[in-house]
Design a protein around this motif. Structure first.
Motif, PDB file in Angstrom:
ATOM      1  N   ASP A 109      29.345  51.717  46.688  1.00  0.00           N
ATOM      2  CA  ASP A 109      30.267  51.288  47.733  1.00  0.00           C
ATOM      3  C   ASP A 109      29.527  51.032  49.043  1.00  0.00           C
ATOM      4  N   GLU A 136      39.277  45.808  49.028  1.00  0.00           N
ATOM      5  CA  GLU A 136      38.102  45.882  48.165  1.00  0.00           C
ATOM      6  C   GLU A 136      37.558  44.476  47.938  1.00  0.00           C
ATOM      7  N   ARG A 138      34.851  42.483  45.809  1.00  0.00           N
ATOM      8  CA  ARG A 138      33.956  42.557  44.662  1.00  0.00           C
ATOM      9  C   ARG A 138      32.716  41.704  44.918  1.00  0.00           C
ATOM     10  N   ASP A 140      28.641  40.504  43.318  1.00  0.00           N
ATOM     11  CA  ASP A 140      27.843  40.453  42.096  1.00  0.00           C
ATOM     12  C   ASP A 140      26.558  41.245  42.287  1.00  0.00           C
ATOM     13  N   ALA A 146      31.995  38.094  44.358  1.00  0.00           N
ATOM     14  CA  ALA A 146      32.213  37.744  42.958  1.00  0.00           C
ATOM     15  C   ALA A 146      33.300  36.681  42.851  1.00  0.00           C
ATOM     16  N   GLN A 149      38.398  38.090  42.550  1.00  0.00           N
ATOM     17  CA  GLN A 149      38.743  39.040  43.600  1.00  0.00           C
ATOM     18  C   GLN A 149      40.195  39.474  43.429  1.00  0.00           C
ATOM     19  N   TYR A 150      40.510  40.700  43.867  1.00  0.00           N
ATOM     20  CA  TYR A 150      41.893  41.162  43.844  1.00  0.00           C
ATOM     21  C   TYR A 150      42.676  40.448  44.948  1.00  0.00           C
ATOM     22  N   LYS A 174      42.465  49.921  41.542  1.00  0.00           N
ATOM     23  CA  LYS A 174      41.314  49.389  42.265  1.00  0.00           C
ATOM     24  C   LYS A 174      40.415  50.527  42.719  1.00  0.00           C
ATOM     25  N   LYS A 222      32.707  46.871  49.987  1.00  0.00           N
ATOM     26  CA  LYS A 222      32.085  46.008  49.001  1.00  0.00           C
ATOM     27  C   LYS A 222      31.705  46.840  47.771  1.00  0.00           C
ATOM     28  N   CYS A 223      32.163  46.395  46.609  1.00  0.00           N
ATOM     29  CA  CYS A 223      31.927  47.138  45.373  1.00  0.00           C
ATOM     30  C   CYS A 223      31.171  46.260  44.395  1.00  0.00           C
ATOM     31  N   PRO A 225      29.301  45.354  40.635  1.00  0.00           N
ATOM     32  CA  PRO A 225      29.811  45.422  39.264  1.00  0.00           C
ATOM     33  C   PRO A 225      29.497  46.758  38.613  1.00  0.00           C
ATOM     34  N   GLU A 229      31.145  45.670  33.081  1.00  0.00           N
ATOM     35  CA  GLU A 229      32.200  44.858  33.694  1.00  0.00           C
ATOM     36  C   GLU A 229      31.996  43.368  33.461  1.00  0.00           C
TER      37      GLU A 229
END
Length: 374
Positions: A109, A136, A138, A140, A146, A149-150, A174, A222-223, A225, A229
């Motif tokens: 994170d 959040e 996402r 790469d 990524a 995204q949510y 999430k 920022k999370c 992978p 995943e």
């Protein structure tokens, strides 16, 4: 000026005032990302915090790299030589907290500069809230946003605790909803996160019982992978099953006689972990009874469609156990006991003629084995 021994001793033993926020970082083998995570923490606009890293037997340079930040902020690194599993390490970090607010982060994170300031402001402005989480983002493996995204994030603000728990079941999923900022008072009411598939779902649901869960888009996390995943859904599930399996942590083969069948019915295991929590939640007894009924309905609405597939996987396994030659020793009894318990856990949630037949056979075999023991 003459200083007495008693006064000097009292001065030496002055209590240490905890920071407003304690950041808990349970990690394992995060050498590729730990410096970026701690650099983001160092840049926080809110400065009244301490960082406690709980290393779970890392076999790389995670600990050495983390200690490079020793002079940048209040940092303590607590190490273990053996891996106790992710859930147990999270519980270990919560159990040692002393600050009134606890930020749970992972080695995956990277938070915005205003992360602590924004989430603390949300909780501090609403005494009925016990958890705050950010948007959040996402990323790469190269740190770029990524493709997926949510799009939706939400708060859980119902006035009724059972309604909040059911809303959590319906919406939780999430990373930022779990690796969030908590009031320690709520964490102290919650049971330890169960060591099983979906343990984070169970804990998030219980936290919602004790107060509102607030989302803010004023900050973000920022999370990167997670393992599996970017491969396939089955690969991701296999990884999660390993993370939440103490059998796997201790090197027990999944097809061994002592296996606990965790990889066959993970969603059913999650159902029962919720039901155990419902039964023991820190709320009035009458409310718990309602929580069991309404909470289980909420679980069926979200996860019920998966149960049929689990039954298809577990039936041949339990049938094979029932067909094994019975040696009559205690090891065989233990195997039958675990198989029978798994059948009962499944049958509590779904009616299956095949499973009923196998369950009855297992019960007869266990009764016979009991009679033959000295």
């Amino acid at each position: 000026m003459r200083v007495t021994f008693q006064a000097a001793r009292a001065n030496c033993e002055a209590p240490i005032v905890p920071k407003t926020i304690e950041i808990c970082l349970p990690v394992r083998n995060e050498e590729k990302r730990i410096e970026a995570v701690l650099s983001a923490i160092r840049a926080q606009t809110f400065k009244d915090f301490a960082v406690h890293i709980y290393d779970n037997g890392s076999e790389d340079r995670t600990v050495a790299l983390a200690r490079k930040f020793q002079n940048d902020f209040d940092l303590e690194v607590r190490t273990r030589t053996r891996n106790i599993g992710q859930n147990s390490n999270v519980n270990r970090s919560f159990a040692n907290c002393t600050s009134p607010y606890v930020a749970l982060l992972s080695g995956n994170d990277i938070v915005a500069e205003n992360y602590l300031q924004s989430l603390f402001a949300r909780l501090d402005s609403d005494s009925s809230a016990v958890c705050a989480h950010p948007k959040e983002v996402r990323i790469d493996e190269h740190g770029r946003p990524a493709a997926r995204q949510y799009s939706t994030f939400s708060s859980v603000t119902d006035n009724d605790p059972v309604d909040r728990a059911c809303r959590s079941i319906a919406t939780y999923g999430k990373v930022s909803q779990f690796f969030a900022l908590y009031r320690r008072s709520a964490l102290e009411r919650a049971r330890p996160q169960p060591f099983g598939f979906g343990g984070d779902h169970v804990m998030a649901c219980e936290i919602a019982l004790y107060g509102k869960v607030l989302y803010t888009d004023d900050t973000f996390m920022k999370c990167g992978p997670s393992p599996g995943e970017n491969e396939s859904l089955s690969a991701r599930v296999r990884h999660l099953l390993k993370v939440f399996s103490m059998d796997w942590e201790r090197g027990l083969p999944v097809d061994s006689k002592l296996g606990r069948f965790e990889h066959f019915t993970p969603t059913i295991d999650m159902f029962h972990a919720h039901i155990d929590m419902f039964r023991l939640a820190d709320i009035p007894h009458e409310m718990r009874e309602r929580l069991i009924v309404e909470g289980t309905r909420a679980l069926f609405r979200r996860w019920g469609r998966r149960i049929g597939g689990h039954i298809q996987r577990i039936v041949p396994v339990l049938r094979a156990i029932g067909d094994l030659p019975q040696s009559g020793d205690l090891l065989s009894q233990i195997l039958l006991f675990h198989a029978l318990r798994k059948a009962d856990e499944c049958l509590l949630l779904v009616r299956s003629p095949d499973l009923i037949e196998i369950r009855n056979r297992l019960s007869r075999l266990l009764s016979a084995a009991n009679e033959n023991l000295p």
